[in-house]
Design an enzyme around this catalytic site. Structure first.
Site, PDB file in Angstrom:
ATOM      1  N   ARG A 122      12.638 -54.500 -59.689  1.00  0.00           N
ATOM      2  CA  ARG A 122      13.953 -54.083 -60.164  1.00  0.00           C
ATOM      3  C   ARG A 122      14.773 -55.358 -60.290  1.00  0.00           C
ATOM      4  O   ARG A 122      15.578 -55.684 -59.436  1.00  0.00           O
ATOM      5  CB  ARG A 122      14.587 -53.081 -59.190  1.00  0.00           C
ATOM      6  CG  ARG A 122      13.849 -51.750 -59.173  1.00  0.00           C
ATOM      7  CD  ARG A 122      14.601 -50.684 -58.425  1.00  0.00           C
ATOM      8  NE  ARG A 122      14.060 -50.514 -57.087  1.00  0.00           N
ATOM      9  CZ  ARG A 122      14.415 -49.517 -56.271  1.00  0.00           C
ATOM     10  NH1 ARG A 122      15.284 -48.625 -56.649  1.00  0.00           N
ATOM     11  NH2 ARG A 122      13.886 -49.419 -55.066  1.00  0.00           N
ATOM     12  N   CYS A 162      12.297 -50.144 -51.046  1.00  0.00           N
ATOM     13  CA  CYS A 162      10.993 -49.526 -51.273  1.00  0.00           C
ATOM     14  C   CYS A 162      10.141 -50.373 -52.210  1.00  0.00           C
ATOM     15  O   CYS A 162      10.637 -50.929 -53.193  1.00  0.00           O
ATOM     16  CB  CYS A 162      11.169 -48.126 -51.880  1.00  0.00           C
ATOM     17  SG  CYS A 162      11.847 -46.917 -50.746  1.00  0.00           S
ATOM     18  N   ARG A 195      15.817 -43.150 -44.353  1.00  0.00           N
ATOM     19  CA  ARG A 195      16.675 -43.900 -45.258  1.00  0.00           C
ATOM     20  C   ARG A 195      17.370 -42.983 -46.254  1.00  0.00           C
ATOM     21  O   ARG A 195      18.428 -43.340 -46.782  1.00  0.00           O
ATOM     22  CB  ARG A 195      15.871 -44.949 -46.039  1.00  0.00           C
ATOM     23  CG  ARG A 195      15.390 -46.138 -45.205  1.00  0.00           C
ATOM     24  CD  ARG A 195      14.702 -47.170 -46.088  1.00  0.00           C
ATOM     25  NE  ARG A 195      15.542 -47.503 -47.220  1.00  0.00           N
ATOM     26  CZ  ARG A 195      15.158 -47.447 -48.492  1.00  0.00           C
ATOM     27  NH1 ARG A 195      13.933 -47.075 -48.797  1.00  0.00           N
ATOM     28  NH2 ARG A 195      15.989 -47.764 -49.453  1.00  0.00           N
ATOM     29  N   ASP A 231      13.200 -40.113 -59.066  1.00  0.00           N
ATOM     30  CA  ASP A 231      13.194 -39.812 -57.637  1.00  0.00           C
ATOM     31  C   ASP A 231      12.658 -38.426 -57.308  1.00  0.00           C
ATOM     32  O   ASP A 231      12.541 -38.076 -56.133  1.00  0.00           O
ATOM     33  CB  ASP A 231      14.615 -39.953 -57.067  1.00  0.00           C
ATOM     34  CG  ASP A 231      15.005 -41.401 -56.821  1.00  0.00           C
ATOM     35  OD1 ASP A 231      14.130 -42.274 -56.942  1.00  0.00           O
ATOM     36  OD2 ASP A 231      16.178 -41.657 -56.501  1.00  0.00           O
ATOM     37  N   ASN A 270      22.806 -41.987 -53.028  1.00  0.00           N
ATOM     38  CA  ASN A 270      22.962 -42.916 -54.139  1.00  0.00           C
ATOM     39  C   ASN A 270      24.383 -42.952 -54.696  1.00  0.00           C
ATOM     40  O   ASN A 270      24.668 -43.764 -55.576  1.00  0.00           O
ATOM     41  CB  ASN A 270      21.969 -42.583 -55.253  1.00  0.00           C
ATOM     42  CG  ASN A 270      20.542 -42.893 -54.850  1.00  0.00           C
ATOM     43  OD1 ASN A 270      20.302 -43.708 -53.966  1.00  0.00           O
ATOM     44  ND2 ASN A 270      19.583 -42.223 -55.484  1.00  0.00           N
TER      45      ASN A 270
END
Length: 418
Positions: free
Chosen positions: A122, A117, A397, A305, A23
């Site tokens: 979002r 995902c 991923r 997460d 990220n």
């Protein structure tokens, strides 16, 4: 389609090295579009999302050189296409991050509405409305955000909700804008701070990153530099939980414990013995974990997460715990799969109630998103018998060499092809 096969019941033991943060790497890669000279990024993890981002940059005209190890060199001097097409970004929501740098440096961007995902909405409206306030002309048509601006101008932006990608996009748009941009209610995640440090290294003038108010003074150009991506705090937390659910003892190295406070606090509450150094964390769990209550929140709160991984921990813990998800509305898809393994889990709105059982039983399960797949692997490590996790492209991923690192810790895990 590949699967992971796990023979559970082995306490993890040993040391592993944590990879660079996914990220943080993805926004840094697209930030390379802003530099007028070559950029060399180090500690970039080998992940499918990174591969997709590299393909996306190359089709725009960025010269990308993959160095030995974890280095990627970018040169955006030849960019001639300003499109992020659907076929490349449909599996990766981070593609929206190309909007800010393309618009900020080149004055145009056609960015596909992103995929990724299936963990809930979002929306991109925060990105769009803020960029409009900076002078962009934007329309959404045919599944694309089509943005144009001769040069963006600074303004005061108050984000309605805390958004990591929104904050990052606006940072990258603002660094080359005319005048001052102030972003209020900005995300404080370490990955946002890492991006700001990278941009500042290139010559940007950003203050306040890591706080709720960020000030950006626009500059005329950014230069190429070398930069090392921060360690992955979610990978760090995942391996610590893996050791906790198996009754193991591990040390993770090349991590940043300062980014793990909320996770370490919950692991201590679960009964883990934890020691911390400048760039390492060790964990030992000598008994079954105690159930913990978790509520996700923007940083420095408990990370969304890590929610699924703690579902796996509570599933085999002593007592009952609740996990409340406040960030995304559809992030309990792993619950049904955990139930297949014998977990006693009930979903009540945005909260799951978990009554810990003494042990789970191996089963065939299916990953539904990146972090859900991690929770199923953790459950398989703790379960009796054999667990097979399907659709592991989600894992690829976001986790570099997952089965290799777990094998290094003694796990009995292998990758299978259908």
């Amino acid at each position: 389609m590949q699967k992971l096969e796990i023979e559970g019941g082995v306490p993890l033991a040993g040391e592993i090295v944590i990879s660079g943060a996914k990220n943080a790497a993805l926004p840094a890669l697209v930030a390379g579009l802003l530099a007028e000279g070559p950029v060399l990024l180090g500690n970039v993890p080998h992940l499918n999302d990174v591969t997709t981002t590299v393909k996306l940059l190359r089709q725009m005209g960025v010269d990308v050189v993959l160095h030995d190890g974890s280095g990627i060199e970018l040169d955006a001097s030849g960019v001639s296409k300003f499109v992020a097409p659907y076929e490349l970004v449909k599996t990766m929501r981070a593609s929206i991050l190309t909007l800010g740098p393309l618009l900020g440096r080149f004055g145009q961007a056609d960015v596909s509405l992103p995929g990724g995902c299936a963990i809930g909405a979002r929306p991109v409206d925060l990105h769009v409305s803020a960029l409009k306030a900076m002078g962009a002309s934007i329309e959404i048509t045919g599944g694309y955000i089509r943005a144009r601006a001769k040069r963006l101008h600074g303004t005061r932006i108050v984000l309605d909700t805390v958004t990591v990608t929104g904050t990052e996009n606006l940072l990258m748009a603002a660094v080359l804008a005319r005048g001052e941009t102030v972003i209020e209610n900005a995300a404080r995640e370490p990955e946002v701070l890492d991006l700001a440090r990278f941009l500042n290294r290139m010559g940007a003038r950003i203050e306040g990153a890591g706080t709720a108010m960020i000030n950006v003074q626009g500059v005329d150009a950014l230069r190429g530099v070398e930069y090392t991506i921060m360690p992955d705090r979610i990978e760090s937390g995942t391996y610590l939980v893996a050791a906790a659910v198996t009754g193991g003892r591990i040390r993770i190295k090349k991590t940043d414990p300062r980014t793990l406070d909320a996770v370490l606090q919950k692991l201590k509450a679960a009964g883990a013995a934890i020691e911390v150094g400048t760039d390492w964390v060790s964990l030992e769990m000598e008994c079954r974990p105690k159930a913990v209550d978790v509520s996700t929140a923007p940083y420095p709160g408990f990370p969304t997460d890590m929610q699924a991984q703690f579902c796996a921990l509570n599933a085999i813990a002593v007592g009952s715990g609740t996990i409340t998800e406040t960030i995304f509305e559809n992030r309990f898809q792993h619950v049904l799969e955990l139930q297949r393994m014998g977990a006693e889990v009930t979903v009540r709105g945005n909260t799951v109630v978990i009554h810990g059982v003494e042990s789970l039983t191996g089963a065939e399960v299916m990953a539904t998103d990146l972090r859900a797949s991690a929770s199923l692997v953790l459950a398989g490590l703790a379960a009796r018998g054999r667990t097979t996790v399907a659709r592991i492209y989600h894992i690829d991923r976001g986790y570099e060499c997952l089965e290799e690192k777990l094998s290094q810790l003694g796990a009995r895990i292998r990758r299978l092809a259908d």
